[in-house]
Structure formats: structure tokens, C-alpha cells
Design an enzyme around this catalytic site. Structure first.
Site, PDB file in Angstrom:
ATOM      1  CE  LYS A  53     -14.426   5.325  -5.833  1.00 35.95           C
ATOM      2  NZ  LYS A  53     -14.450   5.486  -4.377  1.00 35.95           N
ATOM      3  CB  SER A  91     -21.377   8.484  -3.641  1.00 34.32           C
ATOM      4  OG  SER A  91     -20.558   8.723  -2.544  1.00 34.32           O
ATOM      5  CG  HIS A 148     -22.918   4.348  -0.402  1.00 33.04           C
ATOM      6  ND1 HIS A 148     -24.036   4.980  -0.885  1.00 33.04           N
ATOM      7  CD2 HIS A 148     -22.037   5.351  -0.134  1.00 33.04           C
ATOM      8  CE1 HIS A 148     -23.836   6.280  -0.912  1.00 33.04           C
ATOM      9  NE2 HIS A 148     -22.626   6.529  -0.445  1.00 33.04           N
ATOM     10  CD  GLU A 206     -27.629   3.355  -0.752  1.00 34.86           C
ATOM     11  OE1 GLU A 206     -28.746   3.844  -0.976  1.00 34.86           O
ATOM     12  OE2 GLU A 206     -26.586   3.783  -1.301  1.00 34.86           O
ATOM     13  CG  ASN A 211     -26.207   9.738  -2.373  1.00 36.66           C
ATOM     14  OD1 ASN A 211     -26.460  10.313  -1.319  1.00 36.66           O
ATOM     15  ND2 ASN A 211     -25.001   9.276  -2.656  1.00 36.66           N
TER      16      ASN A 211
END
Ligand SMILES: NC(=O)c1ccc[n+]([C@@H]2O[C@H](COP(=O)([O-])OP(=O)(O)OC[C@H]3O[C@@H](n4cnc5c(N)ncnc54)[C@H](O)[C@@H]3O)[C@@H](O)[C@H]2O)c1
Length: 283
Positions: free
Chosen positions: A97, A119, A140, A152, A190
Site C-alpha cells: 500500500k 479493511s 472502504h 466506511e 468488520n
């Protein structure tokens, strides 16, 4: 800020669908991967989602082609010079990333917002790889992105209010509902989802009941559209395992990590995307 053109980096399980959602709202989008196979799969994913609507008589084929033409697949960054908003959807590893964020910082205009579909990883750490941490934000989506309405919007330490507002506006422009959340492990969804699925994983390993039997019972009870193990295969076991381990490390043993899932990931049996996980998947 109006998004005239968007970028998506990573055309895997999530990227193709995210590009579809953006183009479906009439916004041009460039879809980049490092592997032509995934670029092609991402474009095919978008095409097949519109094809289902054509087949149902809800979209005419010319409109399908116009929408498809809004997505440009690529292996390079040459088309990122005029994007306003980028969604990064590369594997859930901070070093990958950060490399992508540093590249995006070089190739996109200074006003562009750089968003991550992570996530569980830290948006603040990704922002450190750029010269514009105030323009880095979590964005997200949920699987499957073409269906699930929620996004999100995650604020890193340096994310500006203007960036959060622009991300919420962009979510609305692509017909999603945004909720704002801080960088807590698991964010909101999550954390809730994994706390319930943890109990199913734990019970399966304690009792040895066949995962397919659990899936059948859950699906038949209509508690969820598909059973939890089949869902994990669709999401990608590497991604699910990463989130599960992160939640266990953050909150303790009330979050469970399924041992067989860990073995499958070690064997590179990652579910639908590799053809095998808890189930065998034909391509
Ligand atoms: N799978 C899910 O259900 C789900 C749901 C929400 C969020 N996410 C998040 O979305 C992100 C992507 O997950 P996924 O499931 O789509 O992963 P995936 O493994 O299916 O796809 C990742 C893609 O990124 C590509 N890639 C790798 N390095 C790259 C680079 N440097 N530049 C461009 N492309 C690169 C890979 O070739 C692959 O096609 C992760 O952060 C994950 O946590 C996943």
C-alpha cells in the site's frame, strides 16, 4: 470537489466491481493492475454485471457499451495525470500500500484525493508515504461492491475535514451511503461481523462439524444469503485471515482465528480467486 475522473489501483476481487460502480454513475475511471490477467478479469467483471441487466431487459446494449467505454484498463500510470479521486485496492499489506501511495503521489495532480479500500490497515501510515497526508482517507467498500450500499470513510490522523467531506460526496455520487469512522481496528462493520463469525469459526473447530454443513444450515435458515465459510472463499481467505488476526491482536481472544483457514492461506488456497479454499471453484 467534483470528481470528473477517478482511478482504481488493483483489479482483483474488489477493484473490478469498484470500477463498475464508478462507471455506472457516469464517471470515467482508469483501472490499473500489475498483471494484464487481472486487468482483463476486472473489465470482464464490470461487463458481466451490466450484461446481467441487459439480459433482464433493464439496460439496453448501447448503454452497456457506453458505460463499459468509461473504464480504461491499464498496467501503467499514464492516464492518472488528470484524476480527482483514486481508490487503492491492492493486497492488504502495508508495504504494498505504501509503495502504491508513494507512486500515486508522484503521478496524480496535487488536488487529487488518494483513498484506500483497506479493511484494517492504518490510513495514517499510508499517508506517510505521500506529500499530501491531509488528502489521504479510507474509503472502504464491502463485497460485493456492486450490491452493498455502505462505504466506511475512515479518517487518518492528518485527514482534513475537506477531504472527508469530498469522500462522503463522492460516495453519494456513486450511489452509496457513507458513514464516517475513526481508525479503530476493524472500523465499524468488520468489528461487528467478525465478532459473530468468530463464534461460528470457534464452534466449527471445537465440534469438527463439516464447514459445508454449517454453511447449508445458515443459508437455509436465511440468517445470511450464503454460509460463513463460502462467504470467506468469495472474499479471499488471505484478506479474511488478515482482518481476523488484526482483530485478535487488537482486542484479544474474543476474536477467533480459524486454524484451517490459516493452513489454506499458507498453501495459497485463497478461495474463489485461486480456484480452491474451503470449496473448489470452477473458473
Ligand atoms: N475481498 C474483500 O471482500 C474485500 C472487502 C473490502 C475491502 N477489501 C480490501 O480491498 C483491498 C483489495 O482486496 P482484494 O480482495 O480485491 O484483493 P485481491 O488479492 O483480490 O486483488 C488485489 C489486486 O491488486 C493487484 N496488485 C498487487 N500489487 C499491485 C500494485 N503495486 N499496483 C497495482 N495492482 C496491484 C493484484 O494483482 C490483484 O489483482 C484490500 O485492502 C482488502 O482488505 C477486500
Amino acid at each position: 470537489m467534483f470528481v470528473f475522473k477517478a482511478g482504481v489501483v488493483g483489479a482483483g476481487t474488489m477493484g473490478g466491481e469498484i470500477a463498475h460502480v464508478i462507471a455506472d454513475a457516469g464517471i470515467p475511471v482508469v483501472l490499473k493492475d500489475v498483471n494484464q490477467k487481472f486487468v482483463d478479469q476486472g473489465l470482464e467483471k464490470a461487463r458481466s454485471l451490466w450484461q446481467a441487466r441487459v439480459d433482464a431487459g433493464k439496460l439496453d446494449p448501447e448503454e452497456q457499451q457506453r458505460k463499459l467505454d468509461l473504464i480504461t484498463g491499464t498496467l501503467g500510470y499514464e492516464s492518472f495525470g488528470d484524476v480527482d479521486f483514486v481508490v487503492e485496492a491492492v493486497p492488504e499489506r502495508i508495504e504494498i500500500k505504501q509503495t502504491v501511495f508513494s507512486e500515486l503521489d508522484e503521478v496524480t495532480p496535487g488536488h487529487a484525493i488518494l483513498a484506500s479500500n483497506t479493511s484494517s490497515l492504518s490510513v495514517t501510515e499510508m499517508a506517510l508515504a505521500t506529500s499530501r497526508p491531509e488528502r489521504v482517507v479510507g474509503f472502504h467498500f464491502f463485497y460485493p461492491a456492486s450490491v452493498m450500499r455502505l462505504i466506511e470513510v475512515i479518517e487518518g490522523d492528518e485527514t482534513s475535514l475537506g477531504t472527508v467531506q469530498a469522500a462522503v460526496n463522492f460516495a453519494q455520487a456513486i450511489r452509496k451511503t457513507a458513514i464516517r469512522c475513526g481508525e479503530a481496528p476493524g472500523f465499524v462493520v468488520n468489528r461487528i461481523l467478525n465478532s459473530s463469525v468468530s463464534e461460528l469459526w470457534r464452534a466449527q473447530e471445537e465440534t469438527g462439524i463439516d464447514v459445508k454443513e454449517i454453511d447449508r444450515i445458515v443459508a437455509e435458515s436465511k440468517a445470511a444469503p450464503v454460509g460463513p465459510f463460502y462467504l470467506c472463499d468469495l472474499l479471499g481467505l488471505d484478506t479474511v485471515l488478515h482482518v481476523a488476526e488484526h482483530l485478535r491482536d487488537s482486542y484479544g481472544d474474543r476474536f477467533y482465528v480459524h486454524a484451517r483457514m490459516r493452513e489454506l492461506v499458507a498453501e495459497r488456497k485463497l478461495g474463489a480467486k485461486t480456484g480452491e479454499g474451503f470449496y473448489e471453484h470452477r473458473s
